[in-house]
Design a protein around this motif. Sequence first.
Motif, PDB file in Angstrom:
ATOM      1  N   ASN A 101      -7.644   6.105   9.475  1.00  0.00           N
ATOM      2  CA  ASN A 101      -7.070   5.041  10.285  1.00  0.00           C
ATOM      3  C   ASN A 101      -6.161   5.664  11.321  1.00  0.00           C
ATOM      4  O   ASN A 101      -5.141   6.251  10.939  1.00  0.00           O
ATOM      5  CB  ASN A 101      -6.272   4.116   9.363  1.00  0.00           C
ATOM      6  N   THR A 138      -3.338  -5.315   1.149  1.00  0.00           N
ATOM      7  CA  THR A 138      -2.967  -6.134   2.301  1.00  0.00           C
ATOM      8  C   THR A 138      -4.170  -6.402   3.201  1.00  0.00           C
ATOM      9  O   THR A 138      -4.218  -7.404   3.899  1.00  0.00           O
ATOM     10  CB  THR A 138      -1.904  -5.347   3.121  1.00  0.00           C
ATOM     11  N   LYS A 139      -5.124  -5.474   3.194  1.00  0.00           N
ATOM     12  CA  LYS A 139      -6.215  -5.490   4.170  1.00  0.00           C
ATOM     13  C   LYS A 139      -7.429  -6.232   3.622  1.00  0.00           C
ATOM     14  O   LYS A 139      -7.351  -7.414   3.378  1.00  0.00           O
ATOM     15  CB  LYS A 139      -6.534  -4.043   4.574  1.00  0.00           C
ATOM     16  N   SER A 197      -4.435  -0.254   0.300  1.00  0.00           N
ATOM     17  CA  SER A 197      -3.594  -1.287   0.858  1.00  0.00           C
ATOM     18  C   SER A 197      -4.371  -2.579   0.634  1.00  0.00           C
ATOM     19  O   SER A 197      -5.305  -2.891   1.383  1.00  0.00           O
ATOM     20  CB  SER A 197      -3.333  -1.056   2.349  1.00  0.00           C
ATOM     21  N   GLY A 216       0.827  -1.203   0.000  1.00  0.00           N
ATOM     22  CA  GLY A 216       0.000   0.000   0.000  1.00  0.00           C
ATOM     23  C   GLY A 216       0.861   1.253   0.000  1.00  0.00           C
ATOM     24  O   GLY A 216       0.598   2.209  -0.748  1.00  0.00           O
ATOM     25  N   LEU A 217       1.916   1.234   0.815  1.00  0.00           N
ATOM     26  CA  LEU A 217       2.760   2.431   0.882  1.00  0.00           C
ATOM     27  C   LEU A 217       3.516   2.680  -0.421  1.00  0.00           C
ATOM     28  O   LEU A 217       3.745   3.835  -0.800  1.00  0.00           O
ATOM     29  CB  LEU A 217       3.737   2.335   2.056  1.00  0.00           C
ATOM     30  N   ASP A 242      -7.680   7.322  -0.328  1.00  0.00           N
ATOM     31  CA  ASP A 242      -7.319   6.007   0.215  1.00  0.00           C
ATOM     32  C   ASP A 242      -8.619   5.311   0.607  1.00  0.00           C
ATOM     33  O   ASP A 242      -9.302   5.723   1.546  1.00  0.00           O
ATOM     34  CB  ASP A 242      -6.374   6.175   1.415  1.00  0.00           C
TER      35      ASP A 242
END
Length: 386
Positions: A171, A220-221, A218, A97-98, A196
């Motif tokens: 977040n 990832t989530k 992200s 994500g970053l 985002d």
Amino acid sequence: MLRSQARPGGQGSTDSVPYPAGVDLPHDELTPATRAVALGRPDREPGVSVNPPVTFTSTYIAAEQVEYARVRNPTWTALEEVLGGLEGGEALIFASGLAAIDAVLTLVPPGGRVIAPGHAYNGTAGLLREAAAEGRLEVITLDISDTDAVVAALDGLEGGRDLLYIESPTNPMMEVAEIPVLVREARARGILTAVDNTFATPLLQTPLADGADLVVHSATKYLSGHSDVLMGAVVTAPSEQGRALRERLLTRRTLHGAIPGPMEAWIVLRGIRTLAVRLERAAQNAQTLVERLGAHDAVTRVRYPGFGAMIAIEVGEGAEAADRVCAATRLWTHSTSLGGVESQLERRRAQPLEVETVPESLIRLSVGIEDVEDLWRDLSRALDGA
Ligand SMILES: *Cc1c(COP(=O)(O)O)cnc(C)c1O
């Protein structure tokens, strides 16, 4: 059986679509939940596998064009088709994500200004702080839910150069931005907007439909959903400007090299198939928990935007009581990250990079898909002992 189809644009047309949606697929009629399942698959031809393979390769046999796998990989393309189809734009996946957010920030020229939420994800906040400290960007942070303040700040930005960077919900403070209003005001001034969308996912919020230029994730989530992989994505708007941004981002990805592995792309693709059922169940659980948390004596504040499966609670004052809760759960895992099938909790200020205006007593809850009664029994016991 790979088929390559040229897609418009794409410098050196290194960007091809080996998995065009099957000719039979009624694209426009499909709801997002169905798109998550149906897109990004091989053509429906006899004997062809229903899933795309994981393509492990660093290069390709030369055709008219000599191609290298830092530029494209068919497994990425399959995932990009699904994610683009969900957000209503064109997706590019990144190593994390970053990495995706960093690529977006490079669209702002040196000396440009970025408006960002004071409570953005701590990695995003860290990137922006670094860029400001090194004099590359001028960063204006504010409460992204304060629409008047954001609109007033937009007047200090320059069209065609600067960026409005939104995260909503934030977040971990769970502030919600009025995305349609902010995007409209930014557009009127010629200012790019990136959102985002990690917390809401494209099932609950589609910023490109509101006129945003870029969406970041992200993956990832929630998109992958099983806490087993890191990945990021940028989705660009289906406009002329969006396509131009996409070309620049593709160049960034290729030259900066923040690319995902093909196996990781396949894992996220596998995860995204069940996004709708996971999110529906997790959000239902979250709503039940929000009601009960509000009535628990140890909880002094509950932050929940009214949708999704992320909650923030405050327990007592300072870190101690909150730390005791995090240490006491047995089913909820005490771990950082979010969006997995398993419920997770974390006191965010325990993270060295967390923004200092986040209360020490704040615990972020990522609600999973377990039985809600099991979740409540475990969490309420931990809170009883706080
Ligand atoms: C986790 C997260 C990120 C960063 O993503 P990584 O995949 O960890 O690099 C960015 N934004 C939000 C809202 C996040 O929760």
